[in-house]
Design a protein around this motif. Structure first.
Motif, PDB file in Angstrom:
ATOM      1  N   CYS A 131       2.153   7.967  -7.652  1.00  0.00           N
ATOM      2  CA  CYS A 131       2.570   9.242  -7.050  1.00  0.00           C
ATOM      3  C   CYS A 131       4.016   9.243  -6.559  1.00  0.00           C
ATOM      4  CB  CYS A 131       1.643   9.593  -5.887  1.00  0.00           C
ATOM      5  SG  CYS A 131       1.873   8.525  -4.441  1.00  0.00           S
ATOM      6  N   ARG A 132       4.714   8.156  -6.749  1.00  0.00           N
ATOM      7  CA  ARG A 132       6.102   7.991  -6.300  1.00  0.00           C
ATOM      8  C   ARG A 132       6.249   7.987  -4.778  1.00  0.00           C
ATOM      9  NH1 ARG A 132       9.061   7.160 -10.645  1.00  0.00           N
ATOM     10  NH2 ARG A 132       8.827   8.500 -12.440  1.00  0.00           N
ATOM     11  N   GLY A 133       5.148   7.679  -4.101  1.00  0.00           N
ATOM     12  CA  GLY A 133       5.174   7.613  -2.641  1.00  0.00           C
ATOM     13  C   GLY A 133       5.845   6.349  -2.141  1.00  0.00           C
ATOM     14  N   LYS A 134       6.067   6.287  -0.838  1.00  0.00           N
ATOM     15  CA  LYS A 134       6.717   5.150  -0.200  1.00  0.00           C
ATOM     16  C   LYS A 134       5.721   3.994  -0.066  1.00  0.00           C
ATOM     17  CE  LYS A 134       9.241   4.065   4.029  1.00  0.00           C
ATOM     18  NZ  LYS A 134      10.508   3.579   3.563  1.00  0.00           N
ATOM     19  N   THR A 180      -3.026   3.737  -2.622  1.00  0.00           N
ATOM     20  CA  THR A 180      -3.226   2.740  -3.673  1.00  0.00           C
ATOM     21  C   THR A 180      -2.681   1.384  -3.234  1.00  0.00           C
ATOM     22  OG1 THR A 180      -3.005   4.439  -5.360  1.00  0.00           O
ATOM     23  CG2 THR A 180      -2.721   2.161  -6.087  1.00  0.00           C
ATOM     24  N   GLN A 181      -3.467   0.322  -3.459  1.00  0.00           N
ATOM     25  CA  GLN A 181      -2.975  -1.029  -3.169  1.00  0.00           C
ATOM     26  C   GLN A 181      -2.386  -1.625  -4.436  1.00  0.00           C
ATOM     27  OE1 GLN A 181      -5.552  -3.750  -1.196  1.00  0.00           O
ATOM     28  NE2 GLN A 181      -5.185  -2.764   0.778  1.00  0.00           N
ATOM     29  N   ILE A 182      -1.228  -2.251  -4.280  1.00  0.00           N
ATOM     30  CA  ILE A 182      -0.500  -2.839  -5.398  1.00  0.00           C
ATOM     31  C   ILE A 182      -0.278  -4.313  -5.093  1.00  0.00           C
ATOM     32  CG2 ILE A 182       1.659  -2.782  -6.693  1.00  0.00           C
ATOM     33  CD1 ILE A 182       1.826   0.212  -5.789  1.00  0.00           C
ATOM     34  N   GLU A 237       0.848  -1.185   0.000  1.00  0.00           N
ATOM     35  CA  GLU A 237       0.000   0.000   0.000  1.00  0.00           C
ATOM     36  C   GLU A 237       0.887   1.239   0.000  1.00  0.00           C
ATOM     37  OE1 GLU A 237      -4.083   0.736   2.087  1.00  0.00           O
ATOM     38  OE2 GLU A 237      -2.483   1.190   3.514  1.00  0.00           O
ATOM     39  N   CYS A 238       0.499   2.214  -0.813  1.00  0.00           N
ATOM     40  CA  CYS A 238       1.232   3.473  -0.884  1.00  0.00           C
ATOM     41  C   CYS A 238       0.899   4.307   0.347  1.00  0.00           C
ATOM     42  CB  CYS A 238       0.870   4.235  -2.156  1.00  0.00           C
ATOM     43  SG  CYS A 238       1.660   5.851  -2.256  1.00  0.00           S
ATOM     44  N   GLY A 284       9.045   2.601  -5.499  1.00  0.00           N
ATOM     45  CA  GLY A 284       7.960   3.400  -4.935  1.00  0.00           C
ATOM     46  C   GLY A 284       6.682   3.213  -5.723  1.00  0.00           C
ATOM     47  N   CYS A 285       5.668   3.966  -5.364  1.00  0.00           N
ATOM     48  CA  CYS A 285       4.359   3.917  -6.009  1.00  0.00           C
ATOM     49  C   CYS A 285       4.479   4.418  -7.448  1.00  0.00           C
ATOM     50  CB  CYS A 285       3.377   4.768  -5.228  1.00  0.00           C
ATOM     51  SG  CYS A 285       1.733   4.881  -5.959  1.00  0.00           S
ATOM     52  N   GLY A 286       3.872   3.719  -8.363  1.00  0.00           N
ATOM     53  CA  GLY A 286       3.898   4.113  -9.769  1.00  0.00           C
ATOM     54  C   GLY A 286       2.984   5.288 -10.069  1.00  0.00           C
TER      55      GLY A 286
END
Length: 156
Positions: A137-140, A119-121, A113-114, A133-135
Motif C-alpha cells: 500500500c506504500r505505507g510507512k 502487513t508484516q515484512i 510492520e506497515c 515503504g510498504c510494497g
C-alpha cells in the motif's frame, strides 16, 4: 559416525546410485560453516559438514553425498561438473540428489510492520524506513524486532 564409516558410506552410495567406484578420500570437516559438502578438484577428495548429520540425520547426509559425487564423477569424466552445467543438473535429477544443502546456521530476520495496512515484512538486512515503504500500500514502515529462525534437530 567416524571418518571410516563415512568413507564406507560414500563408497556404498557411489556404487548404488552411480554404478561407479569412489576411489578417493571422504572426510568430515568441522570448518565448513554454511555448506553441506565440498569437492576438491586438485585431489578429488570430498569434505562433508558433520552438522548435516547432527541436525538432519543420515538421510539428508546421503543427499549431500550424492550431490558431491555428481561433481566428482562428472569432473573425472571430463563433463560439465559445475552447478550451471546441464550435465550436472541432469545427473542430480537422475540420482535424486539435493540441489541445495539445508540451512546449517541460525538465520536472523528484521521484522517491519506497515503503519497503514498492518502487513508484516521480514528481511535479512535492515532497510532504511525513511526511504522504503510498504510494497502493498506504500505505507510507512516501522521496525518491530529482530527474529531468529532457530534450527531444530531432526531425528530419523
Amino acid at each position: 559416525m567416524t571418518q571410516q564409516e563415512l568413507q564406507q558410506l560414500v563408497e556404498e552410495v557411489s556404487r548404488t546410485y552411480f554404478k561407479k567406484p569412489f576411489r578417493h578420500i571422504a572426510t568430515f570437516n568441522r570448518r565448513l560453516k554454511t555448506t553441506g559438502g565440498r569437492y576438491h578438484l586438485h585431489d578429488h577428495s570430498l569434505d562433508f559438514n558433520p552438522r548435516v548429520l547432527e541436525l538432519y540425520g543420515k538421510k539428508e547426509l546421503i543427499a549431500v553425498i550424492k550431490h558431491e559425487l555428481c561433481h566428482y564423477h562428472l569432473h573425472l569424466e571430463g563433463r560439465g561438473y559445475q552447478h550451471k552445467d546441464p550435465d550436472f543438473k541432469k545427473l542430480l535429477k537422475d540420482t535424486g540428489s539435493s540441489r541445495y544443502a539445508p540451512p546449517l546456521t541460525d538465520v536472523l530476520y528484521q521484522v517491519y510492520e506497515c503503519q497503514s495496512c498492518g502487513t508484516q515484512i521480514k528481511r535479512r538486512k535492515k532497510i532504511n524506513t525513511r526511504k522504503f515503504g510498504c510494497g502493498r500500500c506504500r505505507g510507512k514502515l516501522k521496525w518491530i524486532a529482530e527474529q531468529s529462525l532457530a534450527l531444530q534437530k531432526v531425528v530419523d
